[in-house]
Structure formats: structure tokens, C-alpha cells
Motif scaffolding. Structure first.
Motif, mmCIF file in Angstrom:
data_model
loop_
_atom_site.group_PDB
_atom_site.id
_atom_site.type_symbol
_atom_site.label_atom_id
_atom_site.label_comp_id
_atom_site.label_asym_id
_atom_site.label_seq_id
_atom_site.Cartn_x
_atom_site.Cartn_y
_atom_site.Cartn_z
ATOM 1 N N LYS A 297 -4.747 -13.690 -9.811
ATOM 2 C CA LYS A 297 -3.474 -13.114 -10.223
ATOM 3 C C LYS A 297 -3.396 -11.679 -9.743
ATOM 4 O O LYS A 297 -4.398 -10.970 -9.720
ATOM 5 C CB LYS A 297 -3.342 -13.171 -11.758
ATOM 6 N N ILE A 298 -2.195 -11.247 -9.347
ATOM 7 C CA ILE A 298 -1.970 -9.850 -8.964
ATOM 8 C C ILE A 298 -0.639 -9.392 -9.530
ATOM 9 O O ILE A 298 0.334 -10.162 -9.535
ATOM 10 C CB ILE A 298 -2.013 -9.678 -7.428
ATOM 11 N N GLU A 299 -0.592 -8.182 -10.057
ATOM 12 C CA GLU A 299 0.645 -7.654 -10.608
ATOM 13 C C GLU A 299 0.709 -6.146 -10.385
ATOM 14 O O GLU A 299 -0.326 -5.472 -10.280
ATOM 15 C CB GLU A 299 0.763 -7.972 -12.099
ATOM 16 N N PRO A 300 1.926 -5.578 -10.275
ATOM 17 C CA PRO A 300 2.056 -4.138 -10.038
ATOM 18 C C PRO A 300 1.791 -3.338 -11.303
ATOM 19 O O PRO A 300 1.945 -3.826 -12.428
ATOM 20 C CB PRO A 300 3.507 -3.984 -9.584
ATOM 21 N N VAL A 301 1.401 -2.095 -11.104
ATOM 22 C CA VAL A 301 1.224 -1.128 -12.200
ATOM 23 C C VAL A 301 2.101 0.076 -11.901
ATOM 24 O O VAL A 301 2.051 0.629 -10.803
ATOM 25 C CB VAL A 301 -0.251 -0.694 -12.327
ATOM 26 N N GLY A 302 2.920 0.478 -12.873
ATOM 27 C CA GLY A 302 3.723 1.688 -12.747
ATOM 28 C C GLY A 302 5.005 1.492 -11.965
ATOM 29 O O GLY A 302 6.103 1.680 -12.492
ATOM 30 N N LEU A 303 4.900 1.120 -10.697
ATOM 31 C CA LEU A 303 6.057 0.910 -9.828
ATOM 32 C C LEU A 303 5.926 -0.445 -9.133
ATOM 33 O O LEU A 303 4.810 -0.917 -8.892
ATOM 34 C CB LEU A 303 6.153 2.020 -8.769
ATOM 35 N N PRO A 304 7.042 -1.079 -8.804
ATOM 36 C CA PRO A 304 6.970 -2.358 -8.086
ATOM 37 C C PRO A 304 6.509 -2.137 -6.649
ATOM 38 O O PRO A 304 6.644 -1.049 -6.083
ATOM 39 C CB PRO A 304 8.416 -2.862 -8.136
ATOM 40 N N PHE A 305 5.922 -3.176 -6.069
ATOM 41 C CA PHE A 305 5.542 -3.095 -4.661
ATOM 42 C C PHE A 305 6.041 -4.330 -3.918
ATOM 43 O O PHE A 305 6.302 -5.380 -4.510
ATOM 44 C CB PHE A 305 4.028 -2.918 -4.477
ATOM 45 N N GLU A 306 6.147 -4.165 -2.627
ATOM 46 C CA GLU A 306 6.466 -5.278 -1.732
ATOM 47 C C GLU A 306 5.172 -5.741 -1.088
ATOM 48 O O GLU A 306 4.406 -4.930 -0.570
ATOM 49 C CB GLU A 306 7.464 -4.820 -0.667
ATOM 50 N N GLU A 307 4.896 -7.041 -1.134
ATOM 51 C CA GLU A 307 3.671 -7.535 -0.505
ATOM 52 C C GLU A 307 3.932 -7.856 0.956
ATOM 53 O O GLU A 307 4.948 -8.463 1.303
ATOM 54 C CB GLU A 307 3.144 -8.775 -1.228
ATOM 55 N N ARG A 308 2.984 -7.458 1.799
ATOM 56 C CA ARG A 308 3.143 -7.645 3.239
ATOM 57 C C ARG A 308 1.843 -8.184 3.825
ATOM 58 O O ARG A 308 0.750 -7.888 3.333
ATOM 59 C CB ARG A 308 3.509 -6.313 3.890
ATOM 60 N N GLN A 309 1.949 -8.978 4.867
ATOM 61 C CA GLN A 309 0.782 -9.485 5.586
ATOM 62 C C GLN A 309 0.541 -8.626 6.829
ATOM 63 O O GLN A 309 1.448 -8.438 7.637
ATOM 64 C CB GLN A 309 1.005 -10.942 6.008
ATOM 65 N N VAL A 310 -0.670 -8.098 6.959
ATOM 66 C CA VAL A 310 -1.056 -7.325 8.141
ATOM 67 C C VAL A 310 -2.348 -7.939 8.680
ATOM 68 O O VAL A 310 -3.382 -7.895 8.008
ATOM 69 C CB VAL A 310 -1.261 -5.830 7.808
ATOM 70 N N ASP A 311 -2.268 -8.508 9.882
ATOM 71 C CA ASP A 311 -3.421 -9.194 10.482
ATOM 72 C C ASP A 311 -4.012 -10.231 9.530
ATOM 73 O O ASP A 311 -5.240 -10.381 9.409
ATOM 74 C CB ASP A 311 -4.498 -8.187 10.895
ATOM 75 N N GLY A 312 -3.131 -10.929 8.810
ATOM 76 C CA GLY A 312 -3.574 -11.970 7.890
ATOM 77 C C GLY A 312 -4.081 -11.467 6.561
ATOM 78 O O GLY A 312 -4.518 -12.267 5.726
ATOM 79 N N GLN A 313 -4.019 -10.148 6.336
ATOM 80 C CA GLN A 313 -4.502 -9.564 5.081
ATOM 81 C C GLN A 313 -3.324 -9.128 4.218
ATOM 82 O O GLN A 313 -2.282 -8.714 4.727
ATOM 83 C CB GLN A 313 -5.402 -8.368 5.374
ATOM 84 N N ARG A 314 -3.499 -9.211 2.894
ATOM 85 C CA ARG A 314 -2.427 -8.901 1.958
ATOM 86 C C ARG A 314 -2.428 -7.414 1.618
ATOM 87 O O ARG A 314 -3.469 -6.842 1.250
ATOM 88 C CB ARG A 314 -2.572 -9.743 0.695
ATOM 89 N N ILE A 315 -1.262 -6.798 1.723
ATOM 90 C CA ILE A 315 -1.118 -5.364 1.500
ATOM 91 C C ILE A 315 0.018 -5.131 0.507
ATOM 92 O O ILE A 315 1.079 -5.763 0.595
ATOM 93 C CB ILE A 315 -0.787 -4.623 2.822
ATOM 94 N N ALA A 316 -0.191 -4.220 -0.447
ATOM 95 C CA ALA A 316 0.870 -3.781 -1.357
ATOM 96 C C ALA A 316 1.541 -2.556 -0.752
ATOM 97 O O ALA A 316 0.874 -1.580 -0.406
ATOM 98 C CB ALA A 316 0.296 -3.454 -2.730
ATOM 99 N N VAL A 317 2.881 -2.613 -0.633
ATOM 100 C CA VAL A 317 3.635 -1.523 -0.017
ATOM 101 C C VAL A 317 4.550 -0.890 -1.063
ATOM 102 O O VAL A 317 5.446 -1.557 -1.610
ATOM 103 C CB VAL A 317 4.466 -2.028 1.180
ATOM 104 N N PHE A 318 4.306 0.388 -1.358
ATOM 105 C CA PHE A 318 5.147 1.145 -2.280
ATOM 106 C C PHE A 318 6.051 2.052 -1.449
ATOM 107 O O PHE A 318 5.559 2.817 -0.604
ATOM 108 C CB PHE A 318 4.285 1.973 -3.236
ATOM 109 N N LYS A 319 7.354 1.970 -1.698
ATOM 110 C CA LYS A 319 8.320 2.730 -0.895
ATOM 111 C C LYS A 319 8.892 3.894 -1.701
ATOM 112 O O LYS A 319 9.262 3.740 -2.873
ATOM 113 C CB LYS A 319 9.441 1.812 -0.431
ATOM 114 N N PHE A 320 8.950 5.070 -1.054
ATOM 115 C CA PHE A 320 9.489 6.272 -1.678
ATOM 116 C C PHE A 320 10.535 6.876 -0.754
ATOM 117 O O PHE A 320 10.240 7.148 0.428
ATOM 118 C CB PHE A 320 8.379 7.291 -1.950
ATOM 119 N N ASP A 321 11.744 7.091 -1.273
ATOM 120 C CA ASP A 321 12.784 7.737 -0.469
ATOM 121 C C ASP A 321 12.480 9.213 -0.260
ATOM 122 O O ASP A 321 12.756 9.768 0.816
ATOM 123 C CB ASP A 321 14.157 7.586 -1.147
ATOM 124 N N HIS A 322 11.922 9.836 -1.300
ATOM 125 C CA HIS A 322 11.673 11.277 -1.209
ATOM 126 C C HIS A 322 10.558 11.639 -2.185
ATOM 127 O O HIS A 322 10.624 11.317 -3.376
ATOM 128 C CB HIS A 322 12.955 12.053 -1.556
#
Length: 568
Positions: A297-322
Motif C-alpha cells: 500500500k502507498i498513500e500521500p502524506v501532507g500533500l497529494p502526489f502524482e505517480e509517474r513511471q521513470v525507466d519502469g520505476q515508480r516515482i511520486a511527483v509533488f507539484k508546486f506553482d511557487h
């Protein structure tokens, strides 16, 4: 009966997986089961203990001759005869009498462990480096086998197998009784195994392998006569715990005791200097799926993240406008992991005549792409000296490891130096050990990469207690063409000045390693156009404080997809 160990199996939880803690015991070495009773030798006190494994109720059997057992280590029971080793001597006595010891033989070196089957006596002897096999009738040596490890070993016999534990290797070996060949080995969940025996449930006839452990435990003592009143002290701790294992013969590895662990990795944004970052992506790798680690199981803490695949590996991506230095956030992930001990089962013959390395690996894992100083003269000379004329891939990797261990001592530093500097200095952290290992391996044509990232504090008996690691940790994987990636620790096996060095983590990892996504950065900040932001502009260590926490939830038995809690 338990299935033959040449096939994959799961040991069932006799005693419901209970940890046995004999009362008043200080350092248990040899152990044996007889019916529903556990017999255990306390080397410190000389007590021969009879223990009820269900209740820990304990009594001393040798009340009048305990002095004869002080320092005894190995223990075996055959019929009504009890056998034990003490220093260079091997003794036997009758369980139906007053346990008066009779000398069987004396060796030139200390005898550590003993196993008995019929008329054959099996003795382990660290000083000689052999398992010695004697005839009970003639009291003469029949033959001997090489001991599989480097530490003090204890032994038990089961059918056509010899089972050996090694205190320095943190390993249990299963050997063929006729040839002494190692069939497979597994890591123990605790350090310093000092005895082992199989317990057979009287109702189901199922067998469980119990291993004894003895060590000095640090603790804080409240001393009212001191100022300050808290003192660091050490105390003896000894207990028995089941060893669960699953030999996956076709895949060349064996798993041992696993744990369901909750891990969280969270960043607290707290910049040291003024920042002003526009439209950024803060990427944090997620736990990897491997033969020894499963992400439930995996879940975000504090802020939501977008999960992305990079070279077959799972990455959590947190986006900040500023992002500015006035803002405060916590963000990260919490994962529920199954983690196991793993030991790969390869011998040197598997390193001969290996296939060619795939070109994609050659371009990525044989080059200096991580500031490895592979062009420096002392690194190139070390690469040549480490392997000499060796051509076997596994032996080359083993020789490189030992060469680095001979020349480096472990020490923590605030920053990581390049391999040429670390090698010249002779002291390095895990990251500096790793840099030297990577450089020497790649110069010798062995594809390898950095992996990691954290180790759960090795306290498997502490459940539902938040545990925080003191440091992050890195190790390496090297590539065996025709099979795949194999793990190797960077520095924890460097425990003896000048060797010999244990091989417990050469192609093996303990249960407490948490593996993150591989072949990609663990954590990095990118601009909106996908380019990494330079450290000079925004170094993660100066932007945020990381919080890492582990909580051990359950103990698991390998090979079972529907895991159940094992009680203690």
C-alpha cells in the motif's frame, strides 16, 4: 513431517511462532528438544536448563555439577545420552543419572558445537575451520568437511542434512550430511545466532527450526547516585526464535523471516536561505518491488502526489506553482511493505563463461557517470591489483570487495569524497566505500549500480513502536549476465581488521533493508521544462528536513501469499 528441504516449503508455526525466553539465562549456546521440553546450555553460569517452550518455565537440571558445564557451548541429545562440548573436550552423560560427565575425546582446538546421529558424532571447530566427524564406537575421526562460515558455529542433525548456524555470518546453512556440500543458506533475523534445533509438534508432527541468540544489549540505566542520573550500560540478552525460510531453488535464492513494516518518508519545507522557485516538480522515489520486498500500500502524506513511471520505476511527483522561503509544507508518502531476508545461492562456477553484457548496460553501468574518479592513477592501479589474473566474474567481485575492506575503515563524514581521495585516506562512510567498489568493479568490466536507501532499525521484537533510523544507507548491485542483478552491502561485512570477512551480505540482504526505486535518483527537483535544478540554486538538504520512520507491524512467514501474524 516437514517436506525435504531440496524443494520450496514454508515452516509452519508450531508453538504459534512463539519467542522462547528461558528464565535466568544469560548466554544460551547449545540447544536441543526432547519431547515437549527444551534443553539449553548457559555458557556463563554452567546451567543445563530444562524449559517449557510454551510458558518459559525453567529449572536447573545439573544443580550439583553445574561447575562441570561452565563454558560449555555445543549440546546434543541422542536417546537417553546428553552430549556437550567445553573448550577442547567432548563429554557425554546419562539423562537418567546425576549428569556426571564422561570424557569422550579431546581435540587440539576448542570444539564449539556438537550433533549426534546414531553412532556418528559431528563437531564444529572454528579454530580448525572444519566440521569434524567421529565414530562413537572407535572415538576416531572418520572424515571432515570445510566449515561454511568464519565464526563460531553450532550444529544439529536432521535426517540426511546438517544444519549449522554461524554467529558472525548471521546465517544458517543446510548441508548434505554425506558430502558436506551447502544446499542453501538463509540469513537470521537477529545477529549472533549461537545454537539451533528442530522442534517437532507432537500433534501435527510438523517441524520448526528454532535458533538461539546471545548478545550484549545497550540500555539506559537510571542511577540515582549519579549526576546526571542516566548511564549507558550493557546487559546480557538471550532468547530463542523460530527461523522461517523458503528456498526458491529455480530462482537461486532463499527467503527468511519477513516483517510487515510501515515506512514513511516526509519532507518538511524549511529553507535555510531565501528561495523563489517557480513551477517546479519535487520527485521522490517510491519503494521498489523485488523478490524480497513487496509494496502492499502507498498513500500521500501532507500533500497529494502524482505517480509517474521513470525507466519502469515508480516515482511520486509533488507539484508546486511557487515556492518561497516564507512557506511551510510537509509532503511525502507512507508505504506498507513486506520485507524479507534474502540470500542468493550461487557458487563460483556460476561466474565462469558468463554471457556477454547487454550493450545498454555497458553504456550505462561501466562508465564514470557518478564522479567515480575512474581516470585517477591510484584507482586504476587498485582495479588491477584487486583482481590480479582472475577471470571468474563472481571471484572478481569477491576479490574487489575484500581488497576494499583491507584498505578502508568505516567512519562517518559530513560529505562524501571521491573514491581516489577516500582510498588514499583509508577511512570512508558507506557512500565512500560504495564509490570505491563501483569504480574498481566498472574498471574490471562488472556492471554495477548504487541502490538503497534506508534501513529499518533492527528491532523486530518491538511492534507498533515508531523507529527512526540514524542515517540513510546505500549499497550496491552488480550484474551477473544470464541471471540479473545481485545485491552486495557496501561496508557492514568489514568487521575484522585484515579479515577474514563474512559473506552474509555478499549476494544477500537482511530483512531491515528498504529498497527504493532503482536506476533513478531517489529525490530531485526539476523545473517546468523537465531539467534538474542545480544544487547551487536549490539543494534539497538546505530546503527541507526529512523525517523517516518505520513501524514493525507483524512477522511473516515466507512463501505464503496470505500472510498471518506470528505471535511472540
Amino acid at each position: 513431517m516437514i517436506p525435504d528441504s531440496s524443494t520450496s516449503f514454508v515452516t509452519q508455526q508450531a508453538l504459534n511462532g512463539r519467542t522462547i525466553r528461558p528464565i535466568a539465562a544469560a548466554t544460551i549456546y547449545g540447544i536441543a528438544f526432547r519431547g515437549n521440553s527444551l534443553y539449553a546450555l548457559d555458557a556463563t553460569s554452567g546451567y543445563l536448563l530444562e524449559v517449557d517452550p510454551y510458558t518459559n518455565n525453567t529449572r536447573i537440571l545439573n544443580s550439583h555439577c553445574w561447575q562441570d558445564f561452565v563454558g560449555a557451548t555445543g549440546l546434543a541429545i541422542s536417546g537417553d545420552t546428553l552430549w556437550f562440548t567445553r573448550n577442547e573436550d567432548v563429554y557425554f552423560c546419562s539423562l537418567n543419572e546425576k549428569l556426571a560427565p564422561h570424557l569422550f575425546i579431546s581435540l587440539y582446538y576448542p570444539a564449539d558445537g556438537i550433533g549426534v546421529l546414531g553412532s556418528t558424532i559431528y563437531l564444529t571447530c572454528q579454530k580448525s575451520g572444519y566440521i569434524l566427524i567421529y565414530s562413537r564406537e572407535t572415538r576416531r575421526e572418520i572424515t571432515r568437511f570445510y566449515a561454511p562460515g568464519i565464526g563460531i558455529e553450532n550444529i544439529t542433525v536432521r535426517g540426511e542434512e546438517l544444519w549449522i548456524c554461524d554467529d558472525l555470518e548471521q546465517t544458517v546453512y543446510c548441508l548434505d550430511r554425506a558430502t558436506g556440500e551447502v544446499k542453501f543458506s538463509v540469513l537470521t533475523p537477529f545477529e549472533n545466532p549461537t545454537g539451533l534445533a528442530f522442534y517437532q509438534d507432537p500433534e501435527t508432527q510438523q517441524e520448526t527450526l528454532y535458533v538461539a541468540y546471545s548478545h550484549n544489549e545497550p540500555y539506559l540505566r537510571d542511577n540515582p547516585n549519579a549526576q546526571p542520573n542516566h548511564e549507558l550500560q550493557y546487559r546480557d540478552r538471550t532468547f530463542l526464535h523460530p527461523l522461517y525460510f523458503h528456498y526458491q531453488e529455480g530462482d537461486h535464492y532463499a527467503l527468511s523471516n519477513g516483517y510487515l513494516v510501515e515506512m514513511s518518508y516526509v519532507e518538511e519545507l524549511s529553507p535555510l536561505d531565501p528561495i523563489d522557485l517557480q513551477e517546479i516538480e519535487w520527485q521522490i522515489a517510491l519503494p521498489a518491488e523485488t523478490p524480497r520486498q513487496k509494496l502492499r500500500k502507498i498513500e500521500p502524506v501532507g500533500l497529494p502526489f502524482e505517480e509517474r513511471q521513470v525507466d519502469g520505476q515508480r516515482i511520486a511527483v509533488f507539484k508546486f506553482d511557487h515556492l518561497t522561503s516564507d512557506q511551510r509544507y510537509i509532503f511525502g508518502w507512507k508505504a506498507t511493505l513486506e520485507v524479507w531476508g534474502i540470500k542468493y545461492q550461487f557458487d563460483p562456477t556460476d561466474g565462469e563463461d558468463v554471457p556477454e553484457l547487454p550493450p545498454v548496460y555497458e553504456a550505462r553501468y561501466l562508465v564514470d557517470n557518478d564522479n567515480l574518479a575512474m581516470d585517477k592513477e591510484n584507482i586504476q592501479r587498485a582495479a588491477r591489483d584487486a583482481v590480479g589474473e582472475e577471470t571468474n566474474l563472481l571471484r572478481k567481485m569477491y576479490n574487489i570487495r575484500n581488497y576494499v575492506y583491507d584498505r578502508l575503515a568505516y567512519g562517518i563524514k559530513p560529505h562524501i569524497d571521491t573514491p581516489d581521495v577516500a582510498l588514499a585516506r583509508g577511512v570512508g562512510s558507506c557512500g565512500e566505500y560504495l564509490g570505491v567498489l563501483l569504480a574498481l568493479s566498472r574498471l574490471n568490466g562488472i556492471a554495477c549500480r548504487t541502490v538503497g536507501r534506508y534501513k529499518c532499525p533492527a528491532k523486530p521484537l518491538e511492534r507498533f513502536v515508531p523507529l527512526e533510523p540514524d542515517f540513510n544507507h546505500v549499497w550496491m548491485e552488480f550484474y551477473l549476465p544470464g541471471f540479473g542483478w545481485l545485491p552486495m552491502e557496501s561496508n557492514p561485512d568489514d568487521i575484522n581488521e585484515g579479515g577474514p570477512y563474512p559473506t552474509r551480505f555478499f549476494m544477500g540482504l537482511a530483512w531491515y533493508h528498504a529498497e527504493m526505486a532503482k536506476g533513478v535518483p531517489f529525490e530531485k527537483i526539476y523545473s517546468k521544462d523537465g531539467l534538474p535544478i542545480p544544487k547551487e540554486q536549490a539543494a534539497i538538504g538546505e530546503l527541507a528536513i526529512n523525517h523517516v520512520c518505520f513501524t514493525i507491524l507483524e512477522e511473516l512467514s515466507p512463501g505464503n501469499s496470505d500472510q498471518l501474524t506470528i505471535n511472540n
